[in-house]
Write a protein that holds these residues in place. Structure first.
Motif, PDB file in Angstrom:
ATOM      1  N   LEU A   1     -12.502   5.117  -8.843  1.00  0.00           N
ATOM      2  CA  LEU A   1     -12.615   4.022  -7.884  1.00  0.00           C
ATOM      3  C   LEU A   1     -12.629   2.690  -8.615  1.00  0.00           C
ATOM      4  O   LEU A   1     -13.450   2.470  -9.500  1.00  0.00           O
ATOM      5  CB  LEU A   1     -13.899   4.176  -7.062  1.00  0.00           C
ATOM      6  N   THR A   2     -11.722   1.801  -8.230  1.00  0.00           N
ATOM      7  CA  THR A   2     -11.651   0.496  -8.874  1.00  0.00           C
ATOM      8  C   THR A   2     -11.282  -0.572  -7.852  1.00  0.00           C
ATOM      9  O   THR A   2     -10.654  -0.274  -6.824  1.00  0.00           O
ATOM     10  CB  THR A   2     -10.604   0.498 -10.012  1.00  0.00           C
ATOM     11  N   ASP A   3     -11.680  -1.799  -8.132  1.00  0.00           N
ATOM     12  CA  ASP A   3     -11.270  -2.926  -7.297  1.00  0.00           C
ATOM     13  C   ASP A   3     -10.300  -3.829  -8.051  1.00  0.00           C
ATOM     14  O   ASP A   3     -10.087  -4.979  -7.671  1.00  0.00           O
ATOM     15  CB  ASP A   3     -12.492  -3.724  -6.827  1.00  0.00           C
ATOM     16  N   VAL A   4      -9.721  -3.304  -9.120  1.00  0.00           N
ATOM     17  CA  VAL A   4      -8.754  -4.037  -9.930  1.00  0.00           C
ATOM     18  C   VAL A   4      -7.466  -3.233  -9.994  1.00  0.00           C
ATOM     19  O   VAL A   4      -7.492  -2.013 -10.196  1.00  0.00           O
ATOM     20  CB  VAL A   4      -9.294  -4.278 -11.359  1.00  0.00           C
ATOM     21  N   TYR A   5      -6.343  -3.905  -9.819  1.00  0.00           N
ATOM     22  CA  TYR A   5      -5.057  -3.205  -9.901  1.00  0.00           C
ATOM     23  C   TYR A   5      -4.827  -2.646 -11.306  1.00  0.00           C
ATOM     24  O   TYR A   5      -5.062  -3.311 -12.304  1.00  0.00           O
ATOM     25  CB  TYR A   5      -3.911  -4.151  -9.573  1.00  0.00           C
ATOM     26  N   GLU A   6      -4.344  -1.401 -11.333  1.00  0.00           N
ATOM     27  CA  GLU A   6      -3.928  -0.806 -12.601  1.00  0.00           C
ATOM     28  C   GLU A   6      -2.513  -0.249 -12.432  1.00  0.00           C
ATOM     29  O   GLU A   6      -1.935  -0.305 -11.343  1.00  0.00           O
ATOM     30  CB  GLU A   6      -4.932   0.259 -13.035  1.00  0.00           C
ATOM     31  N   ASP A   7      -1.969   0.301 -13.488  1.00  0.00           N
ATOM     32  CA  ASP A   7      -0.550   0.638 -13.519  1.00  0.00           C
ATOM     33  C   ASP A   7      -0.128   1.628 -12.434  1.00  0.00           C
ATOM     34  O   ASP A   7       1.009   1.596 -11.969  1.00  0.00           O
ATOM     35  CB  ASP A   7      -0.169   1.208 -14.891  1.00  0.00           C
ATOM     36  N   MET A   8      -1.011   2.536 -12.022  1.00  0.00           N
ATOM     37  CA  MET A   8      -0.600   3.581 -11.084  1.00  0.00           C
ATOM     38  C   MET A   8      -0.480   3.083  -9.647  1.00  0.00           C
ATOM     39  O   MET A   8       0.059   3.761  -8.783  1.00  0.00           O
ATOM     40  CB  MET A   8      -1.568   4.781 -11.129  1.00  0.00           C
ATOM     41  N   PHE A   9      -0.972   1.867  -9.376  1.00  0.00           N
ATOM     42  CA  PHE A   9      -0.893   1.324  -8.024  1.00  0.00           C
ATOM     43  C   PHE A   9       0.401   0.538  -7.823  1.00  0.00           C
ATOM     44  O   PHE A   9       0.957  -0.037  -8.766  1.00  0.00           O
ATOM     45  CB  PHE A   9      -2.098   0.428  -7.732  1.00  0.00           C
ATOM     46  N   THR A  10       0.852   0.500  -6.562  1.00  0.00           N
ATOM     47  CA  THR A  10       2.155  -0.115  -6.259  1.00  0.00           C
ATOM     48  C   THR A  10       2.093  -1.632  -6.174  1.00  0.00           C
ATOM     49  O   THR A  10       3.115  -2.300  -6.265  1.00  0.00           O
ATOM     50  CB  THR A  10       2.694   0.428  -4.928  1.00  0.00           C
ATOM     51  N   LYS A  11       0.900  -2.172  -5.937  1.00  0.00           N
ATOM     52  CA  LYS A  11       0.702  -3.627  -5.843  1.00  0.00           C
ATOM     53  C   LYS A  11       1.545  -4.262  -4.740  1.00  0.00           C
ATOM     54  O   LYS A  11       2.088  -5.338  -4.888  1.00  0.00           O
ATOM     55  CB  LYS A  11       1.022  -4.311  -7.181  1.00  0.00           C
ATOM     56  N   ARG A  12       1.657  -3.582  -3.627  1.00  0.00           N
ATOM     57  CA  ARG A  12       2.381  -4.167  -2.501  1.00  0.00           C
ATOM     58  C   ARG A  12       1.490  -4.118  -1.261  1.00  0.00           C
ATOM     59  O   ARG A  12       0.570  -3.300  -1.178  1.00  0.00           O
ATOM     60  CB  ARG A  12       3.688  -3.429  -2.248  1.00  0.00           C
ATOM     61  N   SER A  13       1.795  -4.966  -0.307  1.00  0.00           N
ATOM     62  CA  SER A  13       0.974  -5.048   0.894  1.00  0.00           C
ATOM     63  C   SER A  13       1.319  -3.912   1.848  1.00  0.00           C
ATOM     64  O   SER A  13       2.418  -3.378   1.826  1.00  0.00           O
ATOM     65  CB  SER A  13       1.192  -6.393   1.597  1.00  0.00           C
ATOM     66  N   SER A  14       0.324  -3.561   2.686  1.00  0.00           N
ATOM     67  CA  SER A  14       0.559  -2.531   3.686  1.00  0.00           C
ATOM     68  C   SER A  14       1.350  -3.112   4.851  1.00  0.00           C
ATOM     69  O   SER A  14       1.146  -4.253   5.257  1.00  0.00           O
ATOM     70  CB  SER A  14      -0.788  -1.994   4.183  1.00  0.00           C
ATOM     71  N   ASN A  15       2.267  -2.310   5.391  1.00  0.00           N
ATOM     72  CA  ASN A  15       3.162  -2.808   6.440  1.00  0.00           C
ATOM     73  C   ASN A  15       3.012  -2.085   7.770  1.00  0.00           C
ATOM     74  O   ASN A  15       3.770  -2.333   8.683  1.00  0.00           O
ATOM     75  CB  ASN A  15       4.618  -2.669   5.973  1.00  0.00           C
ATOM     76  N   ILE A  16       2.051  -1.156   7.871  1.00  0.00           N
ATOM     77  CA  ILE A  16       1.966  -0.287   9.055  1.00  0.00           C
ATOM     78  C   ILE A  16       3.326   0.368   9.261  1.00  0.00           C
ATOM     79  O   ILE A  16       3.954   0.278  10.318  1.00  0.00           O
ATOM     80  CB  ILE A  16       1.537  -1.060  10.324  1.00  0.00           C
ATOM     81  N   ASN A  17       3.806   1.007   8.221  1.00  0.00           N
ATOM     82  CA  ASN A  17       5.138   1.591   8.243  1.00  0.00           C
ATOM     83  C   ASN A  17       5.122   2.817   7.325  1.00  0.00           C
ATOM     84  O   ASN A  17       4.943   2.697   6.124  1.00  0.00           O
ATOM     85  CB  ASN A  17       6.163   0.552   7.758  1.00  0.00           C
ATOM     86  N   PHE A  18       5.314   3.991   7.903  1.00  0.00           N
ATOM     87  CA  PHE A  18       5.216   5.223   7.120  1.00  0.00           C
ATOM     88  C   PHE A  18       6.195   5.259   5.952  1.00  0.00           C
ATOM     89  O   PHE A  18       5.877   5.744   4.873  1.00  0.00           O
ATOM     90  CB  PHE A  18       5.464   6.451   8.010  1.00  0.00           C
ATOM     91  N   SER A  19       7.390   4.758   6.191  1.00  0.00           N
ATOM     92  CA  SER A  19       8.420   4.861   5.160  1.00  0.00           C
ATOM     93  C   SER A  19       8.061   4.077   3.900  1.00  0.00           C
ATOM     94  O   SER A  19       8.563   4.359   2.821  1.00  0.00           O
ATOM     95  CB  SER A  19       9.771   4.364   5.702  1.00  0.00           C
ATOM     96  N   ARG A  20       7.158   3.101   4.050  1.00  0.00           N
ATOM     97  CA  ARG A  20       6.745   2.300   2.887  1.00  0.00           C
ATOM     98  C   ARG A  20       5.302   2.554   2.481  1.00  0.00           C
ATOM     99  O   ARG A  20       4.945   2.374   1.324  1.00  0.00           O
ATOM    100  CB  ARG A  20       6.934   0.807   3.182  1.00  0.00           C
ATOM    101  N   ASP A  21       4.479   2.951   3.436  1.00  0.00           N
ATOM    102  CA  ASP A  21       3.045   3.091   3.144  1.00  0.00           C
ATOM    103  C   ASP A  21       2.672   4.476   2.634  1.00  0.00           C
ATOM    104  O   ASP A  21       1.609   4.646   2.046  1.00  0.00           O
ATOM    105  CB  ASP A  21       2.221   2.784   4.401  1.00  0.00           C
ATOM    106  N   ILE A  22       3.509   5.478   2.880  1.00  0.00           N
ATOM    107  CA  ILE A  22       3.231   6.832   2.408  1.00  0.00           C
ATOM    108  C   ILE A  22       4.416   7.318   1.590  1.00  0.00           C
ATOM    109  O   ILE A  22       5.548   7.330   2.065  1.00  0.00           O
ATOM    110  CB  ILE A  22       2.979   7.804   3.576  1.00  0.00           C
ATOM    111  N   GLU A  23       4.122   7.712   0.381  1.00  0.00           N
ATOM    112  CA  GLU A  23       5.182   8.200  -0.500  1.00  0.00           C
ATOM    113  C   GLU A  23       4.746   9.535  -1.103  1.00  0.00           C
ATOM    114  O   GLU A  23       3.786   9.596  -1.871  1.00  0.00           O
ATOM    115  CB  GLU A  23       5.459   7.184  -1.620  1.00  0.00           C
TER     116      GLU A  23
END
Length: 286
Positions: A29-51
């Motif tokens: 658990l972290t509150d800082v971005y690290e390499d494994m995160f996508t660093k993009r905003s959520s769009n309420i869109n399955f095609s982008r929010d779930i991979e």
């Protein structure tokens, strides 16, 4: 830097993702971005929010509500570990409590517990909103006043909570094959529905307050219009008389009379006085 939680309940703080060695870790658990995160905003869109990259790795990016701000939480499920970008520190205490009851916990249960934590957080917000709305409702009835702006802000909060909750339901339905073997999976849908029902109840109370506001506003407008109508009617006889005597006719009654001005003013005042007496007499009868 983040917090590492192990199956046996052990916690290590101030750790980096790359420093995790043991296969017993279930949560980072972290509150800082690290390499494994996508660093993009959520769009309420399955095609982008779930991979779903493969059966061993799922990346999920979704919103959550904090007051009037829409924030985001991102989870990476890989090799029995949930890596979580989440700024709500109370989540680790919530998971610790679950481990204290269940002794051991796997990474899928940890991930599903995230939704449970969000629902509890939303329920607390909604209960507080309900109490605030109840106070405003009582003030509106007792004091004949209400703060519309705060009500509209509360309505927006509820809308955002409902939207996010419905989206969480959709996410879990979408990921049913990955999580339907976990006991907590089915229970979460009851939590979602309870939160939505509570949101509906609070929203209904807000609409009642808004109705009271509209009623108060209408009553004030009616009183204002009544006053303006009264003034207009009272001055109408004087306006008529002054208009008549303002005509440019050579011969008019009282035009050459030495007391003509005083007689006209007396008639005007009498008409106004009669109107005032008539108005207040009928108002008392009502």
């Amino acid at each position: 830097m983040g917090i590492v939680l192990y199956k046996d309940g052990k916690i290590e703080k101030n750790k980096r993702y790359k420093e995790i060695k043991s296969g017993d870790a279930v949560l980072y658990l972290t509150d800082v971005y690290e390499d494994m995160f996508t660093k993009r905003s959520s769009n309420i869109n399955f095609s982008r929010d779930i991979e779903i990259k493969d059966k061993n790795k799922i990346v999920i990016n979704m919103p959550y509500v904090d007051e009037l701000n829409k924030k985001r939480v991102e989870a990476v499920l890989e090799d029995g570990l949930v890596s979580l970008y989440f700024k709500e520190k109370g989540f680790i205490e919530f998971i610790e409590e679950k481990i204290s009851r269940n002794k051991e916990i796997d990474y899928k249960t940890v991930f599903l517990s995230l939704f449970q934590f969000l629902m509890l957080s939303y329920d607390q917000k909604l209960i507080k909103l309900e109490d605030d709305v109840e106070i405003r409702f009582e003030d509106a009835v007792a004091k004949d006043s209400i703060q519309l702006e705060s009500l509209l802000k509360d309505k927006k909060k509820i809308y955002m909570i409902k939207r996010c909750t419905n989206y969480y339901k959709s996410i879990l339905v979408y990921l049913e094959d990955e999580f339907n073997d976990i006991k907590l999976y089915d229970k979460l849908f009851f939590s979602f529905q309870d939160t939505l029902n509570l949101a509906e109840n609070v929203e209904s109370s807000i609409y009642s307050c808004i109705d009271i506001y509209n009623s108060i506003y209408s009553n004030r407008m009616n009183k204002t219009m009544e006053l303006l109508t009264f003034i207009t009617v009272m001055l109408l006889p004087a306006s008529i008389l002054s208009g008549i005597f303002g005509m440019n006719f050579k011969f008019m009654p009282l035009l050459d009379h030495p007391q003509g001005f005083y007689i006209t003013v007396a008639v005007m005042m009498s008409a106004v006085a009669f109107g005032i007496i008539y108005f207040f007499t009928n108002r008392k009868r009502r």
